[in-house]
Design a protein around this motif. Structure first.
Motif, PDB file in Angstrom:
ATOM      1  N   ALA A   1      12.328  27.085  46.134  1.00 46.90           N
ATOM      2  CA  ALA A   1      11.200  27.325  45.208  1.00 46.90           C
ATOM      3  C   ALA A   1      10.707  28.484  45.267  1.00 46.90           C
ATOM      4  O   ALA A   1       9.832  29.061  44.700  1.00 46.90           O
ATOM      5  CB  ALA A   1      10.082  26.201  45.548  1.00 46.90           C
ATOM      6  N   ASP A   2      11.591  29.520  46.076  1.00 48.72           N
ATOM      7  CA  ASP A   2      11.460  30.751  46.353  1.00 48.72           C
ATOM      8  C   ASP A   2      12.047  31.534  45.126  1.00 48.72           C
ATOM      9  O   ASP A   2      13.139  31.791  45.184  1.00 48.72           O
ATOM     10  CB  ASP A   2      11.620  31.276  47.533  1.00 48.72           C
ATOM     11  CG  ASP A   2      11.343  32.768  48.114  1.00 48.72           C
ATOM     12  OD1 ASP A   2      11.488  33.610  47.162  1.00 48.72           O
ATOM     13  OD2 ASP A   2      10.519  32.898  48.952  1.00 48.72           O
ATOM     14  N   GLU A   3      11.274  32.278  44.509  1.00 45.12           N
ATOM     15  CA  GLU A   3      11.653  33.163  43.043  1.00 45.12           C
ATOM     16  C   GLU A   3      12.614  34.263  43.857  1.00 45.12           C
ATOM     17  O   GLU A   3      13.772  34.678  43.107  1.00 45.12           O
ATOM     18  CB  GLU A   3      10.628  33.946  42.332  1.00 45.12           C
ATOM     19  CG  GLU A   3      10.048  32.878  41.504  1.00 45.12           C
ATOM     20  CD  GLU A   3       8.874  33.580  40.608  1.00 45.12           C
ATOM     21  OE1 GLU A   3       9.146  34.579  40.173  1.00 45.12           O
ATOM     22  OE2 GLU A   3       7.835  32.961  40.560  1.00 45.12           O
ATOM     23  N   HIS A   4      12.466  34.920  44.868  1.00 45.50           N
ATOM     24  CA  HIS A   4      13.150  36.083  45.263  1.00 45.50           C
ATOM     25  C   HIS A   4      14.524  35.481  46.038  1.00 45.50           C
ATOM     26  O   HIS A   4      15.673  36.208  45.829  1.00 45.50           O
ATOM     27  CB  HIS A   4      12.598  36.886  46.574  1.00 45.50           C
ATOM     28  CG  HIS A   4      11.119  37.236  45.914  1.00 45.50           C
ATOM     29  ND1 HIS A   4      10.955  38.576  45.282  1.00 45.50           N
ATOM     30  CD2 HIS A   4       9.818  37.194  46.163  1.00 45.50           C
ATOM     31  CE1 HIS A   4       9.739  38.559  44.686  1.00 45.50           C
ATOM     32  NE2 HIS A   4       9.029  38.163  45.081  1.00 45.50           N
ATOM     33  N   ILE A   5      14.400  34.462  46.796  1.00 47.92           N
ATOM     34  CA  ILE A   5      15.658  34.006  47.415  1.00 47.92           C
ATOM     35  C   ILE A   5      16.521  33.442  46.193  1.00 47.92           C
ATOM     36  O   ILE A   5      17.928  33.784  46.000  1.00 47.92           O
ATOM     37  CB  ILE A   5      15.408  32.951  48.210  1.00 47.92           C
ATOM     38  CG1 ILE A   5      14.850  33.313  49.721  1.00 47.92           C
ATOM     39  CG2 ILE A   5      16.504  32.114  48.583  1.00 47.92           C
ATOM     40  CD1 ILE A   5      14.354  32.299  50.408  1.00 47.92           C
ATOM     41  N   MET A   6      16.062  32.865  45.235  1.00 45.70           N
ATOM     42  CA  MET A   6      16.880  31.796  44.328  1.00 45.70           C
ATOM     43  C   MET A   6      17.326  33.186  43.185  1.00 45.70           C
ATOM     44  O   MET A   6      18.294  33.010  42.426  1.00 45.70           O
ATOM     45  CB  MET A   6      15.819  31.070  43.366  1.00 45.70           C
ATOM     46  CG  MET A   6      15.893  29.910  44.345  1.00 45.70           C
ATOM     47  SD  MET A   6      17.685  28.991  44.746  1.00 45.70           S
ATOM     48  CE  MET A   6      18.256  28.780  43.055  1.00 45.70           C
TER      49      MET A   6
END
Length: 99
Positions: free
Chosen positions: A45-50
């Motif tokens: 759910a983390d935009e930066h990781i994904m």
């Protein structure tokens, strides 16, 4: 529901696909996708990781990136990654086989 989790910005599109195609509840769908991606349920759910992972796995990102797969190419990579069938990919294969 996918847009509520970030859609293509995170893993919401894949989670929603698992909910509908495999009849999973959201919690199980998140766990399944997280396991396939090698992440935790919180990390998907983390935009930066994904953003970085989606780019690395070539499964589509929100912004246009030169030479990055988009559309059906990204969907075919998602299909392979999460081990499910996507109707538009099946139709694409049928149409291109006939040519």
């Amino acid at each position: 529901m996918a847009s509520g989790m970030g859609g293509i910005r995170t893993a919401g599109d894949m989670v929603a696909r698992m909910e509908f195609s495999k009849n999973m509840k959201i919690g199980k769908a998140k766990e399944y996708v997280a396991k396939k991606l090698g992440l935790s349920s919180l990390e998907i759910a983390d935009e930066h990781i994904m953003r970085e992972l989606r780019d690395d796995l070539k499964i589509g990102v929100v912004t246009g990136v030169p030479n990055a797969p988009r559309g059906i190419a990204a969907k075919m990579n998602i299909e392979r990654l999460i081990d499910t069938k996507i109707n538009s990919c099946e139709i694409f294969r049928e149409v291109t086989k006939k040519r």
